[in-house]
Design an enzyme around this catalytic site. Structure first.
Site, PDB file in Angstrom:
ATOM      1  CG  ASP A  31     -52.832  32.311   4.144  1.00  0.00           C
ATOM      2  OD1 ASP A  31     -53.093  32.541   5.337  1.00  0.00           O
ATOM      3  OD2 ASP A  31     -52.419  33.182   3.345  1.00  0.00           O
ATOM      4  CG  ASN A  33     -53.841  35.392   8.044  1.00  0.00           C
ATOM      5  OD1 ASN A  33     -53.285  34.632   7.247  1.00  0.00           O
ATOM      6  ND2 ASN A  33     -53.268  35.831   9.143  1.00  0.00           N
ATOM      7  CG  ASP A  35     -50.085  35.075   6.988  1.00  0.00           C
ATOM      8  OD1 ASP A  35     -50.506  34.076   6.351  1.00  0.00           O
ATOM      9  OD2 ASP A  35     -49.790  35.022   8.199  1.00  0.00           O
ATOM     10  CG  ASP A  39     -54.296  30.443   8.632  1.00  0.00           C
ATOM     11  OD1 ASP A  39     -55.268  29.733   8.373  1.00  0.00           O
ATOM     12  OD2 ASP A  39     -53.987  31.480   7.986  1.00  0.00           O
ATOM     13  CG  ASP A 108     -44.979  17.449  16.348  1.00  0.00           C
ATOM     14  OD1 ASP A 108     -44.127  16.928  17.078  1.00  0.00           O
ATOM     15  OD2 ASP A 108     -44.961  17.381  15.110  1.00  0.00           O
ATOM     16  CG  ASP A 205     -39.346  16.600  17.418  1.00  0.00           C
ATOM     17  OD1 ASP A 205     -39.574  16.472  16.207  1.00  0.00           O
ATOM     18  OD2 ASP A 205     -38.327  17.153  17.874  1.00  0.00           O
ATOM     19  CG  ASP A 323     -38.192  16.182   9.308  1.00  0.00           C
ATOM     20  OD1 ASP A 323     -38.258  17.418   9.263  1.00  0.00           O
ATOM     21  OD2 ASP A 323     -38.468  15.516  10.331  1.00  0.00           O
TER      22      ASP A 323
END
Ligand code: NOJ
Ligand code: CA
Length: 517
Positions: A31, A33, A35, A39, A108, A205, A323
């Site tokens: 990360d 920023n 939050d 990102d 993806d 996918d 997954d």
């Protein structure tokens, strides 16, 4: 930028056959920023880490505009980036900076379904005579098809237009109708958009799901209750893939398609390579389901060898992804087994995929009920990467969106970089050995006679050869090998460089090179 190892691309084979691929799950990678969600800039900041690990390519899980009902696998604009992850400029920078480090980059591509917030679906559900009505799959009556992620029926009733629409995943993920040529055109446009921005290809996918039985027949009774996405195998998906392949092949450079064919049958998976005109590579998940058991692994590996080799289908190997429970967790939390499994992953014949964090030996994070995010119960393997030893482990600002996996300090990148015997260094050593040996990257695979609890195989390319022995038992076993060998790498330290005396310690993996080499 530091100058790192030379490019792996050998003139004798496609880059993706030589490559080791690192899966970045952006939310949990890094990360910038504050939050609490990883990102695109976070990925840019750590490209050297991936390159130093020894990977040759990265696959980035979806970062596109999305209401995030399925963590970004529900896309509302394929040609823009979710503000949570950054901007199109950040995506361009990521592609550019990856290439500057000689890292290929796969995005993806989610062809089977959009978000229900995608403007195409908003139009499609607006009225029965909307020009986009047929872009999705609408029926007066449902059949008994089941959705994945515990979503119940694969059909949701739309009160306004009084029909059901199909979704193989959540109701917020309506399935596109790939039999409609306008859908094909629009989705090819998405591929072009990213190919022109420079991506080296796509992870597709649920690549086996775009075609559906045109008769919408009920499931065979023995499969009733199973989600259709785990066995859908309609021939039309092959036509869809051939179309996608033609688009990708029309671009310069070797762009590549790796499909998620989530059917637990290697024989079915092989079909998705077509006659060299569909996927370049497909995931094959039986080894990802395998427990720590030599019989199961041997069966999976033999199957890959006997089914893929004759079909000229280049294998892939995956032990963990976003997954499924992480393999260390699945193997009872054992670091020793996870080390031996890494040797398997990185020395079998085919392209290995490393899921971020497995190189740190992460286990799944236990998730308290009030922290659960994913409707499919997959949060545990999606925990954030611990970069620094001290809390908050490189995640400054808001706490990360999920809790850390156990032992974040000891398993942090910082701690492991300083420890020559860490899992991180183990992955680096394995990837270095792989990079240095054409036999390990591209060579033939041949099983060697061994005790039942040992898996032993030889890789050969020209005069380069290696032997790998994995002892699944919790006691030492011995093996007789043809020829004389020395120990190049071992999951437990000691004996390195020594001549191999036939003994493999408990749950040990050994990489052997010819003696005197
Ligand atoms: C497979 C993806 O890997 C998974 O995360 C997602 O939920 C489904 N496909 C639906 O897109
Ligand atoms: Ca962020």
């Amino acid at each position: 930028m530091t100058v790192l190892a030379s490019p792996v691309t050998s003139p004798s084979a496609a880059w993706w056959k030589n490559a080791a691929v690192y899966q970045v799950y952006p939310r949990s990678f890094a990360d910038t920023n504050g939050d609490g969600v990883g990102d695109l800039r976070g990925i840019c900041n750590h490209l050297d880490y991936i390159r130093d690990l020894g990977a040759d390519a990265i696959w980035v899980s979806p970062v596109f505009s999305s209401p995030m009902a399925d963590a970004g696998y529900d896309i509302s604009d394929y040609c823009d980036i979710a503000p949570l992850f950054g901007t199109l400029d950040d995506a361009d920078r990521l592609i550019r900076e990856a290439h500057e480090r000689d890292l290929r980059i796969l995005f993806d591509f989610v062809p089977n379904h959009t978000s229900d917030q995608h403007p195409w679906f908003v139009e499609s559900r607006a009225s029965r005579d909307n020009p986009r009505r047929d872009w999705y799959i609408w029926r007066d009556e449902p059949n008994d098809w089941r959705a994945a992620l515990g979503a119940g029926s694969a059909w949701t009733w739309d009160e306004a237009t009084r029909q059901y629409y199909l979704h193989l995943f959540l109701p917020q993920q309506p399935d596109l109708n790939w039999r409609n040529p306008e859908v094909v055109q629009a989705m090819h446009g998405v591929l072009r958009f990213w190919l022109e921005r420079g991506v080296d290809g796509f992870r597709i996918d649920v690549a086996h799901c775009t075609g559906k039985d045109p008769n919408f027949a009920d499931h065979p009774r023995c499969l009733a209750g199973e989600p259709l996405a785990s066995f859908n195998d309609d021939p039309y998906s092959h036509e869809v893939l051939r179309g996608i392949r033609r688009v990708v092949d029309s671009y310069p450079g070797e762009r590549v398609l790796v499909g998620e064919v989530n059917i637990r049958s290697t024989a079915s998976v092989v079909q998705y390579y077509g006659a060299g005109d569909e996927l370049h590579m497909s995931f094959n998940f039986p080894p990802l389901d395998a427990p720590w058991d030599p019989v199961v692994f041997r069966t999976c590996i033999r199957e890959v060898d006997s089914l893929m080799q004759p079909a000229n289908a280049w294998p892939t190997w995956v032990l963990s992804n976003h997954d499924n429970a992480r393999h260390r967790t699945r193997y009872g939390g054992s670091m020793r087994r996870a080390r031996a499994a890494a040797m398997l992953l990185l020395t079998l014949r085919g392209t290995p995929f490393i899921f971020q964090g497995e190189e740190l030996g992460l286990e799944d994070a236990p998730i308290a009920p009030d922290r659960q995010v994913d409707p499919g119960g997959r949060d545990g393997c999606r925990a954030p990467l611990p970069w620094l030893r001290d809390a908050p482990h490189g995640w400054n600002g808001a706490p990360p969106w999920l809790p850390f996996a156990p032992d974040p300090a000891a398993l942090s990148v910082q701690a492991q970089q300083a420890d020559p015997e860490s899992m991180l260094q183990w992955y680096r050593q394995l990837l270095r050995a792989r990079r240095a040996s054409e036999a390990l990257r591209l060579g033939s695979w041949e099983e060697l006679p061994s005790p039942a609890e040992v898996l032993a195989y030889r890789r050969r390319e020209g005069r380069d050869e290696r032997v790998v022995c994995i002892n699944f038992a919790d006691r030492p076993l011995t093996i007789e090998l043809p020829g004389a060998w020395r120990i190049e790498l071992a999951t437990q330290p000691g004996r390195l460089g020594q001549d191999f005396d036939g003994v493999i310690h408990e749950e040990q993996g050994l990489l052997l090179a010819p003696a005197g080499s």
